[in-house]
Design an enzyme around this catalytic site. Sequence first.
Site, mmCIF file in Angstrom:
data_model
loop_
_atom_site.group_PDB
_atom_site.id
_atom_site.type_symbol
_atom_site.label_atom_id
_atom_site.label_comp_id
_atom_site.label_asym_id
_atom_site.label_seq_id
_atom_site.Cartn_x
_atom_site.Cartn_y
_atom_site.Cartn_z
ATOM 1 N N SER A 84 0.972 -1.294 -0.139
ATOM 2 C CA SER A 84 0.041 -0.008 0.090
ATOM 3 C C SER A 84 0.844 1.300 -0.089
ATOM 4 O O SER A 84 2.048 1.044 0.468
ATOM 5 C CB SER A 84 -0.867 0.099 1.347
ATOM 6 O OG SER A 84 -1.455 1.263 1.265
ATOM 7 N N TYR B 32 -0.989 -0.943 10.567
ATOM 8 C CA TYR B 32 -1.117 -1.059 9.188
ATOM 9 C C TYR B 32 0.118 -0.603 8.109
ATOM 10 O O TYR B 32 0.408 -1.574 7.359
ATOM 11 C CB TYR B 32 -2.339 -0.467 8.671
ATOM 12 C CG TYR B 32 -2.791 -0.788 7.056
ATOM 13 C CD1 TYR B 32 -3.353 -1.929 6.808
ATOM 14 C CD2 TYR B 32 -2.641 0.180 6.129
ATOM 15 C CE1 TYR B 32 -3.626 -2.022 5.303
ATOM 16 C CE2 TYR B 32 -2.964 0.242 5.029
ATOM 17 C CZ TYR B 32 -3.217 -1.107 4.317
ATOM 18 O OH TYR B 32 -3.612 -1.541 3.013
HETATM 19 N N1 LIG Z 1 -8.911 -0.485 -0.383
HETATM 20 C C1 LIG Z 1 -7.847 0.384 -0.134
HETATM 21 O O1 LIG Z 1 -8.217 1.587 -0.022
HETATM 22 C C2 LIG Z 1 -6.522 -0.058 -0.199
HETATM 23 C C3 LIG Z 1 -5.524 0.854 -0.598
HETATM 24 C C4 LIG Z 1 -4.123 0.585 -0.567
HETATM 25 C C5 LIG Z 1 -3.923 -1.154 -0.385
HETATM 26 N N2 LIG Z 1 -4.904 -1.911 -0.207
HETATM 27 C C6 LIG Z 1 -4.626 -3.465 -0.128
HETATM 28 O O2 LIG Z 1 -5.079 -3.855 -1.205
HETATM 29 C C7 LIG Z 1 -5.328 -5.127 -1.151
HETATM 30 C C8 LIG Z 1 -6.712 -5.434 -1.390
HETATM 31 O O3 LIG Z 1 -7.619 -4.488 -0.787
HETATM 32 P P1 LIG Z 1 -9.203 -4.522 -0.755
HETATM 33 O O4 LIG Z 1 -9.573 -3.043 -0.612
HETATM 34 O O5 LIG Z 1 -9.573 -5.072 -2.191
HETATM 35 O O6 LIG Z 1 -9.549 -5.509 0.253
HETATM 36 P P2 LIG Z 1 -11.119 -5.875 0.860
HETATM 37 O O7 LIG Z 1 -12.164 -5.590 -0.166
HETATM 38 O O8 LIG Z 1 -11.233 -5.605 2.165
HETATM 39 O O9 LIG Z 1 -10.915 -7.564 0.795
HETATM 40 C C9 LIG Z 1 -9.878 -8.313 1.427
HETATM 41 C C10 LIG Z 1 -9.902 -9.778 0.993
HETATM 42 O O10 LIG Z 1 -8.776 -10.375 1.914
HETATM 43 C C11 LIG Z 1 -9.569 -11.525 2.335
HETATM 44 N N3 LIG Z 1 -8.839 -11.862 3.642
HETATM 45 C C12 LIG Z 1 -8.832 -11.124 4.762
HETATM 46 N N4 LIG Z 1 -8.053 -11.737 5.679
HETATM 47 C C13 LIG Z 1 -7.962 -13.013 5.202
HETATM 48 C C14 LIG Z 1 -7.225 -14.186 5.581
HETATM 49 N N5 LIG Z 1 -6.522 -14.310 7.060
HETATM 50 N N6 LIG Z 1 -7.109 -15.108 4.868
HETATM 51 C C15 LIG Z 1 -7.569 -15.149 3.509
HETATM 52 N N7 LIG Z 1 -8.166 -14.092 3.388
HETATM 53 C C16 LIG Z 1 -8.501 -12.993 3.979
HETATM 54 C C17 LIG Z 1 -10.910 -11.019 2.472
HETATM 55 O O11 LIG Z 1 -11.875 -12.336 2.516
HETATM 56 P P3 LIG Z 1 -12.326 -13.151 3.735
HETATM 57 O O12 LIG Z 1 -12.923 -12.250 4.481
HETATM 58 O O13 LIG Z 1 -13.204 -13.998 3.340
HETATM 59 O O14 LIG Z 1 -11.289 -14.002 4.154
HETATM 60 C C18 LIG Z 1 -11.211 -10.205 1.232
HETATM 61 O O15 LIG Z 1 -11.499 -11.321 0.126
HETATM 62 C C19 LIG Z 1 -5.161 -5.487 0.640
HETATM 63 O O16 LIG Z 1 -3.849 -6.169 0.890
HETATM 64 C C20 LIG Z 1 -5.206 -4.056 1.117
HETATM 65 O O17 LIG Z 1 -4.422 -4.055 2.272
HETATM 66 C C21 LIG Z 1 -6.163 -1.430 -0.200
#
Ligand SMILES: NC(=O)c1ccc[n+]([C@@H]2O[C@H](COP(=O)([O-])OP(=O)(O)OC[C@H]3O[C@@H](n4cnc5c(N)ncnc54)[C@H](OP(=O)(O)O)[C@@H]3O)[C@@H](O)[C@H]2O)c1
Length: 265
Positions: A127, A140
């Site tokens: 991130s 985080y």
């Molecule tokens: N959203 C943002 O603004 C943002 C910005 C920068 C970086 N990111 C990073 O980009 C990536 C994707 O973000 P996103 O916003 O698409 O996330 P999201 O919509 O919150 O989805 C997170 C996914 O991770 C899975 N997950 C969480 N804990 C897990 C575990 N212990 N084992 C297996 N799966 C797990 C969840 O599925 P289950 O709950 O079914 O396990 C879900 O499918 C993440 O790494 C996040 O930190 C996000």
Amino acid sequence: MQQVALVTGVSSGVGEALAPLLARQGWRVYGMSRRTVDLPGVRSLPADISDEEALHRAIGKLVATEGRLDAVVHCAGIGGAGPVENMPTQRARRIMDTNFWGSWNLCQTTLPQLRASPRGRLLLLSSIAGHMGIPFRSVYCASKAGVIALSDSLRLETRGSNLQVSCVSPGDIATNSIATQYRQPAAEVEGIYRDRYQRADDSMVANVAQGMTAAYVADELRKILVKDQLAPHYVIGEPIQKISTFARRILPGRAWEWVLGRYYG
Ligand SMILES: NC(=O)c1ccc[n+]([C@@H]2O[C@H](COP(=O)([O-])OP(=O)(O)OC[C@H]3O[C@@H](n4cnc5c(N)ncnc54)[C@H](OP(=O)(O)O)[C@@H]3O)[C@@H](O)[C@H]2O)c1
């Protein structure tokens, strides 16, 4: 021969957008998250990435079926917010367990197959927050900084093999991540932090709501995945967000704090 890809975090957000996209592009795709998924062209492979044994079993099943694994795009991760002084440690540990140790587990479990592939690819999602310390999101930021370091080390360790490793740092993405993460209630926070914490939390919620779409980020990941030569780092986001990761590296510490202070008070 059809290439086999594993996408993690497929029950929501970027992973949910990416897995069917890769399937449409001709990949044989496995999708991992704790919840099972029903996505077009995606074989659901549920596991908790912070549970080493469960992850081993799941990857073992994939390898027993396919005999190969060519690409892993690791999108699974969780957020979290709270001041260092007040945030419950078990909440903080959960973030490290998922984001850092989950990435570690996934690397250890999949590296033998990825190295054996003639064109192995491993993309780890960090991130922009992993490039800097943001107030009230310390764990985080630390977990995602850990992913950057892990990726850098692994890239050097696997030099000379067919595997290429990259770390991808997106800015805000409009997904469900705010709703599912732990954000300490402002009422539990020490008085000296409370107003700034509330403002930082409000601005995080607003920024994520106005962020990139998951489909856009997924397509950027797809483009990286098919490159012949992968760079060590990619940043996906607004120009100002891209500049911020560079500015963090070149500005003197106090100058950088001044810049960040304009956003976080
Ligand atoms: N959203 C943002 O603004 C943002 C910005 C920068 C970086 N990111 C990073 O980009 C990536 C994707 O973000 P996103 O916003 O698409 O996330 P999201 O919509 O919150 O989805 C997170 C996914 O991770 C899975 N997950 C969480 N804990 C897990 C575990 N212990 N084992 C297996 N799966 C797990 C969840 O599925 P289950 O709950 O079914 O396990 C879900 O499918 C993440 O790494 C996040 O930190 C996000």
